[in-house]
Write a protein that holds these residues in place. Structure first.
Motif, mmCIF file in Angstrom:
data_model
loop_
_atom_site.group_PDB
_atom_site.id
_atom_site.type_symbol
_atom_site.label_atom_id
_atom_site.label_comp_id
_atom_site.label_asym_id
_atom_site.label_seq_id
_atom_site.Cartn_x
_atom_site.Cartn_y
_atom_site.Cartn_z
ATOM 1 N N ILE A 123 -7.391 -10.535 35.947
ATOM 2 C CA ILE A 123 -7.016 -9.206 35.469
ATOM 3 C C ILE A 123 -8.050 -8.691 34.473
ATOM 4 C CG2 ILE A 123 -5.325 -7.943 34.082
ATOM 5 C CD1 ILE A 123 -3.151 -9.642 35.362
ATOM 6 N N VAL A 127 -10.295 -5.252 35.053
ATOM 7 C CA VAL A 127 -10.242 -4.115 34.130
ATOM 8 C C VAL A 127 -11.616 -3.827 33.536
ATOM 9 C CG1 VAL A 127 -9.284 -3.309 31.944
ATOM 10 C CG2 VAL A 127 -7.797 -4.455 33.603
ATOM 11 N N ALA A 346 -5.449 -10.829 41.822
ATOM 12 C CA ALA A 346 -5.505 -10.022 40.609
ATOM 13 C C ALA A 346 -6.653 -9.019 40.690
ATOM 14 C CB ALA A 346 -5.661 -10.924 39.386
ATOM 15 N N ILE A 350 -6.389 -4.770 41.626
ATOM 16 C CA ILE A 350 -7.009 -3.776 40.751
ATOM 17 C C ILE A 350 -8.090 -3.008 41.506
ATOM 18 C CG2 ILE A 350 -8.395 -3.494 38.655
ATOM 19 C CD1 ILE A 350 -6.896 -5.924 37.508
ATOM 20 N N TYR A 365 0.865 -4.628 35.892
ATOM 21 C CA TYR A 365 0.047 -5.775 35.525
ATOM 22 C C TYR A 365 0.914 -7.024 35.348
ATOM 23 C CZ TYR A 365 -4.122 -2.900 34.843
ATOM 24 O OH TYR A 365 -5.203 -2.074 35.045
#
Length: 473
Positions: A123, A127, A346, A350, A365
Motif C-alpha cells: 500500500i 500510494v 495491494a 491501487i 484501504y
C-alpha cells in the motif's frame, strides 16, 4: 504385457540425445520465459500495427488472444481440485504431530503477521509511486460498479453448496448462456471442514485420506505439465496485451512491475532477515538453505510445483521436524503468499483505481488489508495472484477489466512473486518451530554440502534430521 514387449520402447532413446545438442542455457525454463516475453512483444506489435483491435482483431491478434485465454483457463481448471486436496492433506498430516493444535494456531498467526507487513509495504509503495497515474487513457466513464463493503466479503466465506460453485445466466439476442464460476474462499472453508472431520472420524477415514493424497499427487503432475507450456501461454498473454492496449499502456505497466519488484525485494531481503535475526537464527544459513527452492519457484512460477523442494529444504536444511513440515509447507503453498496475496493485490488495486481515475478512501484501504491478510487463503499455486486480484477488486468494487490489463505482464512479475512466496513458506515453519523449541538447530547451522533434493534411500525414514544430515555429509 510381458517385460520383453516393453524393451523395444525403452531402448529407443536417441530423442534425449538429440535434445542434448542444444546448450544448457537454451533448455533453461527461465530463458524460455524471457524468450517468450520478447516474442510476445514482437508479435503483439505486429498485430497492433496491422490493424488489430480489441473489438475487431485480425488473424494474428485473434490467435494471440485464444492462446493466452486458453492457458489461463487451463490454470483455472486446476484450482478447485488443487485447493481441496492440498488443504485436506495438510490437515491430515497433523495426525503425526504432537501438540498439533498449538502448532497450527501459531502457523496461521505468523502467516497473518508476515502478510500484514507485506500488504502495508504494498500500500505504501502504491500510494508513493502511483504506478497507475498519468497513463493518458481515460476509461472511468465506462465504469459502473458497486462500492465494496465488509459484509460482501464476510458473507462470501459461507458456502452456498458443497462445491462452492455458482452460475450466471445471461440472454443476448434471445439466446441464453450460462457460465459456472467458483468461490475459492468457500472451497477452502469446505476443505478445512472435511479435513477436520476426517481427523475426528479416525480409522474409518483412512481410505478417504489415502484417496485424497493420491488425487493430490496426480493433480500436481498435471499442474507441472501445464507449467511446462507456460512459455506458449506467455506469448499469447503478452502479445494480446500489446495488440489491445498499445505501447503507451505497456509503459505504464512497466512502472507497475518495477513497483512490485521493489516491494518484493523489501520483503525478501529486509523483512525476512529481520524476523530471522530477531529469533536468534543465522540469516546466512536461512538463505543458503532456502535458496534452491527460491530459485525453482522463480523459474517455475508455481508454489505448488515447488512444493516438494520447499518441504525438503524446510525439513533437511532448516531443521523443522518432518511431521510439522508436512503440515505447514503444503498449507503454506495454498495460503501463504506474501508476493501474490499481499504485495501484489495491494499495489494492483491501487494501480487499477488510479488507472480508471477512481479515488480510494480510508475504508477501502482497510479492506485491502483485510482481504490480503484473511483472503490470502484464496490463493493456490500457479493462479494465486489472479484469484487474489479478482477477489480484491470485487471486494473494493473496482473494475474487473483491470485483471485482464495486468495479465499482460503477469509472467514477468510472477517470477519474483513466487520466489517470495516460497521463501515465506519455509520461513514461517522455521520461526514457529524455533519458538516452540522443536527446531533442530544443529541441522539448521550445518554446512550446506549437498543437494537438498537427493534421494533418502541410504537413510532410514525414522532417522532424526541430524542423522540424515550426517549421512548426507
Amino acid at each position: 504385457m510381458t517385460i520383453e514387449s516393453v524393451e523395444p520402447v525403452t531402448s529407443v532413446v536417441p530423442v534425449s540425445t538429440r535434445g542434448s545438442r542444444f546448450p544448457k542455457w537454451v533448455r533453461s525454463f527461465g530463458v524460455q520465459i524471457i524468450a517468450a516475453l520478447i516474442i510476445g512483444l514482437g508479435l503483439g506489435l505486429v498485430a497492433k500495427y496491422t490493424g488489430s483491435t480489441e473489438a475487431n482483431p485480425n488473424g494474428l491478434g485473434a490467435t494471440l488472444k485464444i492462446i493466452g485465454s486458453s492457458y489461463v483457463s487451463l490454470l483455472q481448471a486446476a484450482v478447485v481440485p488443487l485447493i481441496f486436496t492440498a488443504v485436506v492433506s495438510s490437515i491430515a498430516n497433523l495426525r503425526e504431530v504432537s501438540n498439533a493444535a498449538k502448532l497450527a494456531w501459531n502457523t496461521l498467526l505468523w502467516f497473518a503477521i508476515t502478510a500484514l507487513i507485506a500488504v502495508l509495504i504494498g500500500i505504501g509503495l502504491g500510494v508513493l509511486v502511483r504506478p497507475g497515474a498519468g497513463t493518458g487513457i481515460t476509461e472511468n466513464a465506462e465504469y459502473s460498479g458497486k462500492t465494496g463493503d465488509w459484509w460482501a466479503f464476510l458473507t462470501g466465506l459461507f458456502p452456498k453448496n458443497f462445491l462452492g460453485l455458482g452460475a450466471n445466466t445471461s440472454v443476448v439476442d434471445g439466446v441464453a448462456s450460462t457460465t459456472v464460476n467458483f468461490n475459492v474462499l468457500q472451497i477452502l472453508v469446505i476443505a478445512i471442514v472435511v479435513g477436520i472431520a476426517a481427523l475426528k472420524v479416525g480409522k474409518a477415514a483412512e481410505p478417504f485420506l489415502n484417496l485424497n493424497a493420491s488425487a493430490l499427487a496426480v493433480i500436481q503432475k498435471v499442474l507441472w505439465w501445464i507449467i511446462r507450456i507456460a512459455p506458449l501461454g506467455t506469448i499469447g498473454l503478452i502479445g494480446n496485451a500489446v495488440a489491445v492496449y498499445g505501447w503507451d499502456t505497456m509503459g505504464s505497466l512497466g512502472k507497475f512491475a518495477v513497483t512490485i519488484y521493489i516491494g518484493l525485494i523489501l520483503v525478501l531481503f529486509v523483512v525476512y532477515p529481520v524476523l530471522i535475526k530477531s529469533h536468534g537464527l543465522s540469516v546466512k544459513q536461512y538463505y543458503s538453505g532456502v535458496w534452491p527452492a527460491v530459485q525453482l519457484g522463480f523459474v517455475s512460477r508455481s508454489s505448488i510445483g515447488t512444493l516438494p523442494l520447499t518441504q525438503r529444504v524446510t525439513e533437511r536444511s532448516m531443521g523443522v521436524p518432518r511431521g510439522y513440515a508436512s503440515f505447514a509447507v503444503p498449507l503454506g503453498a495454498t495460503t501463504k503468499m506474501d508476493g501474490c496475496a499481499a504485495i501484489y493485490p495491494a499495489v494492483a488495486a491501487i494501480f487499477v483505481a488510479q488507472f480508471f481515475g477512481i479515488q480510494l478512501d480510508f475504508t477501502q484501504y482497510l479492506l485491502i488489508v483485510l482481504v490480503s491478510v484473511l483472503g490470502s487463503a484464496a490463493t493456490a499455486g500457479t493462479t494465486g495472484a489472479v484469484v487474489m486480484l479478482t477477489l480484491t477488486l470485487s471486494t473494493l468494487g473496482l473494475p474487473l477489466a483491470g485483471v485482464g490489463l495486468l495479465l499482460a505482464i503477469d509472467p514477468l512479475i510472477d517470477m519474483g512473486r513466487t520466489a517470495v512466496n516460497v521463501a515465506g513458506q519455509a520461513l514461517v515453519p522455521t520461526i514457529v518451530a524455533k519458538r516452540q523449541g522443536i527446531l533442530d538447530e544443529t541441522l539448521y547451522n550445518a554446512p550446506r554440502t549437498s543437494q537438498p533434493f537427493t534421494d533418502d534411500s541410504d537413510v532410514s525414514i525414522e532417522s532424526t534430521p541430524t542423522e540424515r544430515a550426517e549421512a548426507r555429509v
